[in-house]
Design an enzyme around this catalytic site. Structure first.
Site, PDB file in Angstrom:
ATOM      1  N   TYR A 219     -15.305  37.360 -10.539  1.00  0.00           N
ATOM      2  CA  TYR A 219     -15.479  38.766 -10.194  1.00  0.00           C
ATOM      3  C   TYR A 219     -16.564  39.372 -11.093  1.00  0.00           C
ATOM      4  O   TYR A 219     -16.305  39.955 -12.138  1.00  0.00           O
ATOM      5  CB  TYR A 219     -14.171  39.536 -10.341  1.00  0.00           C
ATOM      6  CG  TYR A 219     -13.097  39.108  -9.362  1.00  0.00           C
ATOM      7  CD1 TYR A 219     -13.388  38.313  -8.263  1.00  0.00           C
ATOM      8  CD2 TYR A 219     -11.767  39.496  -9.541  1.00  0.00           C
ATOM      9  CE1 TYR A 219     -12.407  37.913  -7.375  1.00  0.00           C
ATOM     10  CE2 TYR A 219     -10.782  39.111  -8.647  1.00  0.00           C
ATOM     11  CZ  TYR A 219     -11.104  38.312  -7.575  1.00  0.00           C
ATOM     12  OH  TYR A 219     -10.126  37.918  -6.696  1.00  0.00           O
TER      13      TYR A 219
ATOM     14  N   HIS B 250      -8.446  29.019  -7.646  1.00  0.00           N
ATOM     15  CA  HIS B 250      -8.942  30.072  -6.771  1.00  0.00           C
ATOM     16  C   HIS B 250      -9.094  29.667  -5.307  1.00  0.00           C
ATOM     17  O   HIS B 250      -8.703  30.402  -4.405  1.00  0.00           O
ATOM     18  CB  HIS B 250     -10.283  30.579  -7.306  1.00  0.00           C
ATOM     19  CG  HIS B 250     -10.634  31.960  -6.874  1.00  0.00           C
ATOM     20  ND1 HIS B 250     -11.452  32.780  -7.616  1.00  0.00           N
ATOM     21  CD2 HIS B 250     -10.297  32.687  -5.788  1.00  0.00           C
ATOM     22  CE1 HIS B 250     -11.596  33.944  -7.007  1.00  0.00           C
ATOM     23  NE2 HIS B 250     -10.909  33.910  -5.889  1.00  0.00           N
TER      24      HIS B 250
ATOM     25  N   SER C 223      -6.591  41.571  -0.584  1.00  0.00           N
ATOM     26  CA  SER C 223      -7.182  42.446   0.445  1.00  0.00           C
ATOM     27  C   SER C 223      -6.109  42.974   1.397  1.00  0.00           C
ATOM     28  O   SER C 223      -6.227  42.849   2.616  1.00  0.00           O
ATOM     29  CB  SER C 223      -8.275  41.712   1.230  1.00  0.00           C
ATOM     30  OG  SER C 223      -9.432  41.560   0.463  1.00  0.00           O
ATOM     31  N   PRO C 224      -5.044  43.595   0.873  1.00  0.00           N
ATOM     32  CA  PRO C 224      -3.964  44.069   1.746  1.00  0.00           C
ATOM     33  C   PRO C 224      -4.388  45.155   2.728  1.00  0.00           C
ATOM     34  O   PRO C 224      -3.716  45.370   3.729  1.00  0.00           O
ATOM     35  CB  PRO C 224      -2.907  44.595   0.764  1.00  0.00           C
ATOM     36  CG  PRO C 224      -3.685  44.922  -0.472  1.00  0.00           C
ATOM     37  CD  PRO C 224      -4.762  43.895  -0.541  1.00  0.00           C
TER      38      PRO C 224
END
Length: 285
Positions: free
Chosen positions: A53, A128, A208-209
């Site tokens: 990130y 990941h 990413s809800p």
């Protein structure tokens, strides 16, 4: 804040995903720190990050360092905070994402992440994304070794299918504690993984809800049932979305990404929102 469990650790039922604070469109550091502090003030004790990130090639672990700084500078008690990070996905700096699931790389990456997070052992370390060029068993074997060495306290996987979940749990000797997969009103193909995690009593962490950074603002417009129930309850569609996920299993812990204090404050209120069976059925439809 209501709590749920990852491994043997109790965490807030809603976590904070740090990615929006560090990739394209990220805010200045001051706003990100304010967002982290707002989350802590609201009772969030679970934070999700990854060494990938970041935006530029020379800033690997940008979000890990940002979270560490934000938590360290908070004036209140942070002893219950659990930070989850991930390794095996890389950003060369040109906007692309690449993979490296080799055991050697994962072990080096975990040690580097621990330094950036300012911890002796990473609370939760997750592979990941599977690397097709490396046997999955070898990548998970690296997590097993990291557990045995004490470099990480708990191990999880991200972007895994049911077969990989079972394989990882077997290789880890029953010590797999989490699965982080994409899941949202627009992306429901991870239902089998969610159900398997429920069966195995493993935490399921939807990433990413709200459908991703670019789609989050239009959640209500894209999914009318969420907007209509939100209007009837006097809450945001985002709260309804997270409450819907929480209702699916006691092992679900959503990790909505945020880069503004007001959005994480809104999200955490979903932990108190109890949907009726009829509302849940409508949202499932």
């Amino acid at each position: 804040m209501k709590t749920r469990t990852i491994g043997d650790v109790s965490v807030s039922a809603i976590g904070l995903g740090g990615m929006p604070m560090s990739i394209e469109g990220r805010p200045d550091e001051a706003r990100s720190i304010s967002t982290i502090h707002a989350a802590l003030e609201a009772g969030v004790t679970f934070f999700d990050t990854a060494d990938a990130y970041h935006l530029h090639a020379g800033e690997v672990g940008h979000n890990e360092e940002l979270l560490a700084k934000g938590i360290a500078s908070y004036g209140g008690n942070t002893s219950e905070v659990l930070i989850a990070t991930k390794g095996g996905h890389l950003r060369p700096g040109d906007g692309s994402w690449t993979l490296n699931g080799s055991p050697e790389y994962l072990k080096q990456a975990a040690e580097a992440s621990a330094k950036r997070l300012r911890v002796d052992a990473i609370g939760l370390y997750q592979f990941h994304r599977p690397d097709p060029s490396v046997p999955y068993a070898e990548s998970i074997g690296a997590l097993r070794d990291l557990l045995d060495a004490g470099t990480i306290r708990m191990a999880g996987i991200s972007n895994g299918n049911p077969e990989q979940i079972r394989q990882a749990n077997d290789i880890l000797g029953g010590r797999l504690v989490s699965v982080q997969n994409q899941f949202s009103p627009a992306f429901r193909s991870s239902e089998p993984e969610l159900q398997l995690c429920d069966e195995l009593k493993i935490a399921f962490l939807p990433w990413s809800p709200f459908g991703g950074i670019s789609a989050a603002g239009g959640l209500g417009e894209q999914h009318s049932a969420f907007a209509e129930i939100a209007a009837s309850r006097g809450v945001s569609p985002h709260q309804v979305c997270l409450a819907w996920m929480l209702a699916k299993s006691p092992h679900v812990i959503p990790i909505p990404g945020s880069s503004r204090p007001e959005t994480i404050r809104d999200s955490v209120q979903a932990a108190e929102l109890e949907l009726s069976p009829e509302e849940i059925a409508r949202l499932d439809g």
